[in-house]
Design a protein around this motif. Structure first.
Motif, PDB file in Angstrom:
ATOM      1  N   GLU A   1      -1.610  -2.742  10.209  1.00  0.00           N
ATOM      2  CA  GLU A   1      -3.055  -2.968  10.256  1.00  0.00           C
ATOM      3  C   GLU A   1      -3.815  -1.685   9.962  1.00  0.00           C
TER       4      GLU A   1
ATOM      5  N   THR B   1      -3.405  -0.833   6.123  1.00  0.00           N
ATOM      6  CA  THR B   1      -4.229  -1.676   5.256  1.00  0.00           C
ATOM      7  C   THR B   1      -5.715  -1.392   5.456  1.00  0.00           C
ATOM      8  N   ALA B   2      -6.113  -1.095   6.667  1.00  0.00           N
ATOM      9  CA  ALA B   2      -7.517  -0.741   6.916  1.00  0.00           C
ATOM     10  C   ALA B   2      -7.870   0.550   6.181  1.00  0.00           C
TER      11      ALA B   2
ATOM     12  N   ALA C   1      -6.577   1.591   3.484  1.00  0.00           N
ATOM     13  CA  ALA C   1      -6.644   1.293   2.046  1.00  0.00           C
ATOM     14  C   ALA C   1      -7.992   0.707   1.656  1.00  0.00           C
ATOM     15  N   THR C   2      -8.708   0.160   2.626  1.00  0.00           N
ATOM     16  CA  THR C   2     -10.027  -0.408   2.337  1.00  0.00           C
ATOM     17  C   THR C   2     -11.149   0.546   2.728  1.00  0.00           C
ATOM     18  N   GLY C   3     -10.792   1.780   3.045  1.00  0.00           N
ATOM     19  CA  GLY C   3     -11.801   2.793   3.287  1.00  0.00           C
ATOM     20  C   GLY C   3     -12.073   3.134   4.734  1.00  0.00           C
ATOM     21  N   ARG C   4     -11.458   2.405   5.654  1.00  0.00           N
ATOM     22  CA  ARG C   4     -11.654   2.755   7.068  1.00  0.00           C
ATOM     23  C   ARG C   4     -10.692   3.876   7.434  1.00  0.00           C
TER      24      ARG C   4
ATOM     25  N   VAL D   1       0.843  -1.203   0.000  1.00  0.00           N
ATOM     26  CA  VAL D   1       0.000   0.000   0.000  1.00  0.00           C
ATOM     27  C   VAL D   1       0.878   1.253   0.000  1.00  0.00           C
TER      28      VAL D   1
END
Length: 92
Positions: free
Chosen positions: A58, A61-62, A64-67, A26
């Motif tokens: 963590e 990566t979170a 990167a998924t919109g969180r 990412v």
């Protein structure tokens, strides 16, 4: 006793590896840096935030998924990227 503790540490490292590798990806994609640069950025954030690299990974990566990434980590990440870019430009 030492062997048991070492075994537990190795187990944790193996479990942490995938999320750290994803976070490196990412960071590489987001900021155009090579794998080693991404690792250095994650470690710098970890050191400044005083949390384990796994937890930084963590959060990355979170995000990167919109969180949303915790606000303090956003600042540490931005600073680490600026620092890495400055050092890269100076070295290059």
């Amino acid at each position: 006793m030492e062997l048991l503790q070492e075994n537990e540490q190795l187990q944790q490292a193996m479990e942490s590896r995938p999320v750290i590798d994803m976070a490196r990806g990412v960071v590489m994609a987001s900021y155009g840096c090579p794998p080693q640069g991404a690792w250095e950025i994650l470690v710098t954030v970890s050191q400044h935030a005083n949390i384990k690299p796994r937890h930084v990974a963590e959060a990355v990566t979170a995000a990167a998924t919109g969180r949303p990434m915790p606000h303090p980590l956003q600042g540490y990440l931005a600073a680490a990227v600026r620092e890495w870019r400055t050092e890269s430009e100076t070295a290059g």
